[in-house]
Design a protein around this motif. Sequence first.
Motif, mmCIF file in Angstrom:
data_model
loop_
_atom_site.group_PDB
_atom_site.id
_atom_site.type_symbol
_atom_site.label_atom_id
_atom_site.label_comp_id
_atom_site.label_asym_id
_atom_site.label_seq_id
_atom_site.Cartn_x
_atom_site.Cartn_y
_atom_site.Cartn_z
ATOM 1 N N ALA A 11 0.825 -1.215 0.000
ATOM 2 C CA ALA A 11 0.000 0.000 0.000
ATOM 3 C C ALA A 11 0.855 1.260 0.000
ATOM 4 N N ASP A 12 2.076 1.161 0.510
ATOM 5 C CA ASP A 12 2.995 2.296 0.506
ATOM 6 C C ASP A 12 3.603 2.422 -0.889
ATOM 7 N N SER A 13 3.551 3.609 -1.481
ATOM 8 C CA SER A 13 3.995 3.765 -2.874
ATOM 9 C C SER A 13 5.484 3.466 -3.046
ATOM 10 N N ALA A 14 6.324 3.842 -2.095
ATOM 11 C CA ALA A 14 7.761 3.571 -2.222
ATOM 12 C C ALA A 14 8.013 2.067 -2.189
ATOM 13 N N ARG A 15 7.363 1.367 -1.248
ATOM 14 C CA ARG A 15 7.551 -0.091 -1.183
ATOM 15 C C ARG A 15 7.032 -0.758 -2.449
ATOM 16 N N LEU A 16 5.909 -0.273 -2.976
ATOM 17 C CA LEU A 16 5.353 -0.844 -4.204
ATOM 18 C C LEU A 16 6.317 -0.659 -5.366
ATOM 19 N N ARG A 17 6.908 0.536 -5.483
ATOM 20 C CA ARG A 17 7.856 0.786 -6.577
ATOM 21 C C ARG A 17 9.109 -0.075 -6.431
ATOM 22 N N SER A 20 8.187 -3.660 -7.254
ATOM 23 C CA SER A 20 8.031 -3.789 -8.704
ATOM 24 C C SER A 20 9.380 -3.825 -9.399
ATOM 25 N N THR A 38 13.791 6.002 -6.237
ATOM 26 C CA THR A 38 13.819 6.404 -4.832
ATOM 27 C C THR A 38 15.254 6.631 -4.402
#
Length: 196
Positions: A11-17, A20, A38
């Motif tokens: 759900a956290d955008s940094a972790r998702l990026r 990915s 990042t």
Amino acid sequence: MRPETAIGLLADSARLRVFSAVVLGAATPPEAARAAGTSPREAATALRRLRAGGLLEEADGRLRVPEGAFEASAREASAREASAREPQPGSPAEEFRTGDPRRDALLHHYVRDGRLTSLPGPLQRRREVLRHLALNSFEPGRRYPEPEVNEVLRDWAGRARTDHVALRRYLIELNLLDRQDSVYWLRDDIWADFHV
């Protein structure tokens, strides 16, 4: 891993990026940071959380998604969803169990504690509710004298805005019961599948 855990981690955008980036081939923390756009510090924090949560692992100095990480989550979610669809005690599906959720909902709306609360106006719905009443009140092949039919129907009509005489008439008119010389019986074709 519980599906909620995976969703929470991603759900956290940094972790998702960062996740990915690893899925798409980034094998080291610096590669993941570059691919995710990042800072190295942000990537390191995301990688630490993703590893702790079980979404990433490091083997031989290379980052990767553990084999089967999502399959186990999907199986667990599927098992919980199937369990949630099982009728719960006291639910409409538990009470009626017709196998048709629409029919169960219809019956739940018009039948409570084995009694009619009212009768539906639309003919096909009325027929389905009265079919339920007939199948749960009369035995196939058995003949019933009118006073016995009246007694059964009085019990059903207790809370409905109709009386046992009207119920008896509807059962005949809708071809659910047959009658001859004040003797009633279930029609053989009552088992045909009606639709709401």
